[in-house]
Enzyme design. Structure first.
Site, PDB file in Angstrom:
ATOM      1  N   MET A 126      13.057  -0.311 -75.356  1.00 36.29           N
ATOM      2  CA  MET A 126      13.742   1.031 -75.523  1.00 36.29           C
ATOM      3  C   MET A 126      15.188   0.321 -75.603  1.00 36.29           C
ATOM      4  O   MET A 126      16.143   0.778 -76.739  1.00 36.29           O
ATOM      5  CB  MET A 126      13.861   1.915 -74.378  1.00 36.29           C
ATOM      6  CG  MET A 126      12.663   2.454 -74.159  1.00 36.29           C
ATOM      7  SD  MET A 126      12.624   3.597 -72.592  1.00 36.29           S
ATOM      8  CE  MET A 126      12.045   2.320 -71.607  1.00 36.29           C
ATOM      9  N   GLU A 243       7.208   6.824 -63.505  1.00 40.49           N
ATOM     10  CA  GLU A 243       7.997   5.569 -63.654  1.00 40.49           C
ATOM     11  C   GLU A 243       9.030   5.343 -62.871  1.00 40.49           C
ATOM     12  O   GLU A 243       9.074   4.171 -62.035  1.00 40.49           O
ATOM     13  CB  GLU A 243       8.493   5.732 -65.062  1.00 40.49           C
ATOM     14  CG  GLU A 243       7.300   5.776 -66.042  1.00 40.49           C
ATOM     15  CD  GLU A 243       7.908   5.775 -67.657  1.00 40.49           C
ATOM     16  OE1 GLU A 243       7.108   6.222 -68.472  1.00 40.49           O
ATOM     17  OE2 GLU A 243       9.190   5.718 -67.918  1.00 40.49           O
ATOM     18  N   GLN A 337      21.330 -11.117 -43.303  1.00 41.32           N
ATOM     19  CA  GLN A 337      22.411 -11.706 -42.201  1.00 41.32           C
ATOM     20  C   GLN A 337      22.035 -12.013 -40.877  1.00 41.32           C
ATOM     21  O   GLN A 337      22.396 -13.042 -40.280  1.00 41.32           O
ATOM     22  CB  GLN A 337      23.230 -10.379 -42.046  1.00 41.32           C
ATOM     23  CG  GLN A 337      24.674 -10.617 -41.261  1.00 41.32           C
ATOM     24  CD  GLN A 337      25.690 -11.500 -41.736  1.00 41.32           C
ATOM     25  OE1 GLN A 337      25.442 -11.744 -42.953  1.00 41.32           O
ATOM     26  NE2 GLN A 337      26.498 -12.037 -41.147  1.00 41.32           N
ATOM     27  N   GLY A 340      20.931 -15.714 -40.832  1.00 38.46           N
ATOM     28  CA  GLY A 340      21.767 -16.653 -40.417  1.00 38.46           C
ATOM     29  C   GLY A 340      21.982 -17.357 -41.899  1.00 38.46           C
ATOM     30  O   GLY A 340      21.402 -16.858 -42.858  1.00 38.46           O
ATOM     31  N   GLY A 341      22.023 -18.928 -41.926  1.00 36.76           N
ATOM     32  CA  GLY A 341      22.321 -19.610 -42.982  1.00 36.76           C
ATOM     33  C   GLY A 341      20.769 -19.619 -43.723  1.00 36.76           C
ATOM     34  O   GLY A 341      20.807 -19.751 -44.992  1.00 36.76           O
ATOM     35  N   ASN A 367      21.141   4.179 -60.697  1.00 36.44           N
ATOM     36  CA  ASN A 367      21.091   5.029 -59.963  1.00 36.44           C
ATOM     37  C   ASN A 367      22.267   6.253 -60.255  1.00 36.44           C
ATOM     38  O   ASN A 367      22.165   7.401 -59.571  1.00 36.44           O
ATOM     39  CB  ASN A 367      21.168   4.414 -58.448  1.00 36.44           C
ATOM     40  CG  ASN A 367      20.344   3.622 -58.033  1.00 36.44           C
ATOM     41  OD1 ASN A 367      19.003   3.691 -58.834  1.00 36.44           O
ATOM     42  ND2 ASN A 367      20.055   3.084 -56.795  1.00 36.44           N
TER      43      ASN A 367
HETATM   44  C1  LIG Z   1      15.501  -6.983 -65.322  1.00 33.62           C
HETATM   45  C2  LIG Z   1      15.414  -5.964 -66.223  1.00 33.62           C
HETATM   46  C3  LIG Z   1      14.325  -5.552 -66.902  1.00 33.62           C
HETATM   47  C4  LIG Z   1      14.389  -4.615 -67.917  1.00 33.62           C
HETATM   48  N1  LIG Z   1      13.137  -4.108 -68.392  1.00 33.62           N
HETATM   49  C5  LIG Z   1      13.377  -3.220 -69.377  1.00 33.62           C
HETATM   50  C6  LIG Z   1      12.306  -3.033 -70.135  1.00 33.62           C
HETATM   51  O1  LIG Z   1      11.136  -3.419 -70.044  1.00 33.62           O
HETATM   52  N2  LIG Z   1      12.402  -1.949 -71.381  1.00 33.62           N
HETATM   53  C7  LIG Z   1      13.737  -1.884 -71.711  1.00 33.62           C
HETATM   54  O2  LIG Z   1      13.712  -0.832 -72.440  1.00 33.62           O
HETATM   55  N3  LIG Z   1      14.741  -2.007 -70.818  1.00 33.62           N
HETATM   56  C8  LIG Z   1      14.798  -2.580 -69.810  1.00 33.62           C
HETATM   57  N4  LIG Z   1      15.875  -2.936 -68.932  1.00 33.62           N
HETATM   58  C9  LIG Z   1      17.084  -2.330 -69.358  1.00 33.62           C
HETATM   59  C10 LIG Z   1      17.661  -1.374 -68.461  1.00 33.62           C
HETATM   60  O3  LIG Z   1      16.843  -0.023 -68.251  1.00 33.62           O
HETATM   61  C11 LIG Z   1      19.091  -0.900 -68.393  1.00 33.62           C
HETATM   62  O4  LIG Z   1      19.789  -2.125 -68.130  1.00 33.62           O
HETATM   63  C12 LIG Z   1      19.549   0.301 -67.734  1.00 33.62           C
HETATM   64  O5  LIG Z   1      18.976   1.191 -68.507  1.00 33.62           O
HETATM   65  C13 LIG Z   1      21.123   0.237 -67.916  1.00 33.62           C
HETATM   66  O6  LIG Z   1      21.398   0.348 -69.268  1.00 33.62           O
HETATM   67  P1  LIG Z   1      22.833  -0.732 -69.487  1.00 33.62           P
HETATM   68  O7  LIG Z   1      22.258  -2.209 -69.104  1.00 33.62           O
HETATM   69  O8  LIG Z   1      22.825  -0.607 -71.169  1.00 33.62           O
HETATM   70  O9  LIG Z   1      23.773  -0.143 -68.915  1.00 33.62           O
HETATM   71  P2  LIG Z   1      24.953   0.739 -69.378  1.00 33.62           P
HETATM   72  O10 LIG Z   1      24.485   1.940 -69.780  1.00 33.62           O
HETATM   73  O11 LIG Z   1      25.877   0.126 -70.229  1.00 33.62           O
HETATM   74  O12 LIG Z   1      25.543   1.138 -68.058  1.00 33.62           O
HETATM   75  C14 LIG Z   1      26.915   0.523 -67.505  1.00 33.62           C
HETATM   76  C15 LIG Z   1      27.249   1.303 -66.228  1.00 33.62           C
HETATM   77  O13 LIG Z   1      27.673   2.803 -66.667  1.00 33.62           O
HETATM   78  C16 LIG Z   1      27.170   3.720 -65.925  1.00 33.62           C
HETATM   79  N5  LIG Z   1      26.877   4.847 -66.722  1.00 33.62           N
HETATM   80  C17 LIG Z   1      26.365   4.789 -67.956  1.00 33.62           C
HETATM   81  N6  LIG Z   1      26.157   6.474 -68.261  1.00 33.62           N
HETATM   82  C18 LIG Z   1      26.521   7.058 -67.394  1.00 33.62           C
HETATM   83  C19 LIG Z   1      26.969   8.387 -67.017  1.00 33.62           C
HETATM   84  N7  LIG Z   1      26.241   9.328 -68.009  1.00 33.62           N
HETATM   85  N8  LIG Z   1      27.389   8.578 -65.839  1.00 33.62           N
HETATM   86  C20 LIG Z   1      27.733   7.835 -64.836  1.00 33.62           C
HETATM   87  N9  LIG Z   1      27.641   6.480 -64.898  1.00 33.62           N
HETATM   88  C21 LIG Z   1      27.068   5.999 -66.353  1.00 33.62           C
HETATM   89  C22 LIG Z   1      25.849   2.862 -65.337  1.00 33.62           C
HETATM   90  O14 LIG Z   1      25.218   3.865 -64.174  1.00 33.62           O
HETATM   91  C23 LIG Z   1      26.133   1.438 -65.153  1.00 33.62           C
HETATM   92  O15 LIG Z   1      26.862   1.489 -63.936  1.00 33.62           O
HETATM   93  C24 LIG Z   1      15.570  -3.772 -67.875  1.00 33.62           C
HETATM   94  C25 LIG Z   1      16.765  -4.303 -67.348  1.00 33.62           C
HETATM   95  C26 LIG Z   1      16.715  -5.466 -66.532  1.00 33.62           C
HETATM   96  C27 LIG Z   1      18.015  -5.911 -65.929  1.00 33.62           C
END
Ligand SMILES: Cc1cc2nc3c(=O)[nH]c(=O)nc-3n(C[C@H](O)[C@H](O)[C@H](O)COP(=O)(O)OP(=O)(O)OC[C@H]3O[C@@H](n4cnc5c(N)ncnc54)[C@H](O)[C@@H]3O)c2cc1C
Length: 378
Positions: A126, A243, A337, A340-341, A367
C-alpha cells in the site's frame, strides 16, 4: 493474577508444538538472519510443512480451517520467542484472507495452496514514498489496455517484500474517482517490469525483510484484479479491526515475556550488597508494569472474544493497537533501565525488544491515526 479464559485444552497442546517450532527452527538462526536481513526460505517451508501458515484457510484450499485462536497462539509464541524476523502473520492473516474473501475461485485455487505450504511468500503493498497514512494519495497507476492493465509506480516499507512471490498491489485505476478509483491487483514476482529494490536497513526487526518495490509497465490480465475494479478501499476497510488487533496481541505477549525476564534478572543481579529487586524503585517499577500489562491482557483478551463473535468494531481495535503499543514501548523502556548496561547489549532480549517495539506505534496505521479513528466514534 487473572487467569486467561479464551483458550481450551486443544489450544494449549497446540501452543506447545508452536513453541517447539520456534525453539527448533527459528531461534537458532537469529544472528545469521539478522545479518542477512531476512529469514530463510527453508523456515517458510518448514512452517508450511508443520501446518503453521494460513491456518484459518479452509481445507479445500490446503489450510486447516482453524479458528483464529490458533493464529493468535502463533503470534503470541512468535513474540515469546523474540522472533521478530518471520513475517508470518502478515502472510497468513492479512494476505491470504484477502484472497479468500475477495478472490475469484480461480485465484483461490491458484494461490492459496502455495501460500499455505510456504512455497509462495505473500506481501501487501500500500505505502509509497509519498503516501502512507493518507492512502488516497497513492500514485501507482493501473491503466486499462485491452484485456490487461499496465501498472506503473513504486512502493516502500513492504514487509516480506524482498522475498515476496505474490504481492497485493494497491493502485489507482481512476485517479479522479477518489476512494472509488482504487483497485487491488495480484502481481507475481516474476512478472516483467516488477523489480525489488533494497532490503531496507531498519532500527529494529533486523531479520524481517522490508523492501522497496518497483512497477515499470507491469502488464497483468484483468483476471488479476482482486475484489473488483474500484473496490480496493472497500476491501482494505473490511479486516482493519483484526489487522490492528494483531499488533496489540504481539505487544502484550512481548511485554509479558520481557517483564518475566526482567523480574528474574533483578532477582539475580546485585548492587550495594542486595539484589536489584530489593530496591524500592525496582519493586515499584515492576509493580506498575505488572499492573499495566495485566490491564492490557484483560482488554486484549476481551477484544479477542469480541473478534471471535464477529463483533470487534474498528474504534475498539484502534484503542487496543494504540494503547498496547504505547504501553509496550513504555514497559520495555523501564525493563531495559532495570537491566542497567546489559539492557543496552544486543544479546539481551530486552535490547532487541526495545528496538523492535518502536515500529509498533507506526505501522498498521500510526497511533495518531488510531486516535483520529477513535475520536470519530465519540
Ligand atoms: C517496518 C515497517 C513495515 C511496514 N510494512 C508495511 C507493509 O507490509 N505494507 C505497507 O503497505 N506498508 C507498510 N509499512 C508502512 C506503514 O504502514 C507506514 O509507514 C505508516 O502507515 C505511516 O505512513 P508514513 O510512513 O507515510 O508516515 P506519514 O503518513 O508521512 O506520517 C508522518 C507523521 O504524521 C502523522 N500524521 C499523518 N496523518 C495524520 C493525521 N491525519 N493526523 C495526525 N497525524 C498525522 C503520522 O502519525 C506520523 O507521525 C511498514 C512500515 C514499517 C516501518
Amino acid at each position: 493474577m487473572i487467569a486467561r479464559s479464551v483458550f481450551d485444552e486443544e489450544h494449549n497442546i497446540f501452543r506447545e508444538s508452536v513453541r517447539r517450532f520456534y525453539e527448533e527452527h527459528i531461534t537458532p538462526h537469529r544472528s545469521e538472519w539478522e545479518k542477512d536481513g531476512h529469514i530463510s526460505r527453508e523456515a517458510w517451508l518448514e512452517a508450511g510443512r508443520q501446518g503453521l501458515l494460513c491456518m484459518p484457510i479452509p481445507e479445500e484450499y490446503g489450510g486447516l480451517g482453524a479458528d483464529k485462536l490458533y493464529s493468535i497462539i502463533m503470534m503470541e509464541e512468535q513474540a515469546r520467542a523474540g522472533a521478530s524476523g518471520p513475517g508470518f502473520s502478515l502472510h497468513s492473516e492479512i494476505v491470504a484472507p484477502y484472497i479468500l474473501n475477495y478472490g475469484t475461485e480461480e485465484q483461490k485455487k491458484k494461490f492459496l495452496p502455495k501460500l499455505v505450504s510456504g512455497e509462495m511468500i505473500g506481501a501487501i503493498a500500500m505505502t509509497e514514498p509519498g503516501a502512507g497514512s493518507d492512502l488516497q494519495g497513492v500514485k501507482t497507476r493501473a491503466v486499462k489496455d485491452g484485456d490487461d492493465y499496465i501498472i506503473n509506480g513504486s512502493k516502500t516499507f513492504i514487509t516480506n517484500g524482498f522475498m515476496s512471490d505474490l504481492v497485493i498491489v494497491v493502485a489507482k485505476t481512476d485517479p479522479e474517482a477518489g476512494a472509488k478509483g482504487t483497485t487491488l491487483f495480484l502481481v507475481e514476482a516474476d512478472q516483467n517490469g516488477f523489480s525489488k529494490g533494497r532490503n531496507l536497513e531498519k532500527l529494529g526487526l533486523k531479520s524481517q525483510d522490508t523492501a522497496e518495490l518497483f512497477f515499470d509497465d507491469v502488464r497483468v490480465p484483468a483476471s488479476n484484479i482482486l475484489g473488483g475494479e474500484g473496490q480496493g478501499f472497500i476491501c482494505l476497510m473490511q479486516e482493519l479491526a483484526w489487522e490492528r488487533l494483531q499488533i496489540a496481541i504481539a505487544a502484550v505477549a512481548t511485554m509479558e515475556i520481557v517483564l518475566e525476564e526482567t523480574i528474574e534478572y533483578t532477582k539475580e543481579r546485585s548492587a550495594f550488597g542486595r539484589n536489584v529487586i530489593q530496591f524500592q524503585n525496582t519493586k515499584f517499577k515492576l509493580a506498575e508494569a505488572k499492573t499495566e500489562v495485566q490491564i492490557a491482557r484483560v482488554f486484549v483478551d476481551k477484544c479477542i472474544e469480541e473478534l471471535l463473535k464477529g463483533e470487534l468494531d474498528v474504534p475498539t481495535a484502534a484503542m487496543a493497537k494504540y494503547w498496547c503499543s504505547d504501553l509496550e514501548n513504555k514497559v520495555i523502556d523501564e525493563c531495559l533501565q532495570l537491566h542497567g548496561g546489559y539492557g543496552y547489549m544486543w544479546e539481551y532480549r530486552v535490547a532487541r525488544a526495545y528496538a523492535d517495539a518502536r515500529v509498533q506505534r507506526i505501522y498498521g496505521g500510526t497511533n495518531e491515526i488510531m486516535k483520529e479513528i477513535i475520536s470519530r466514534s465519540l
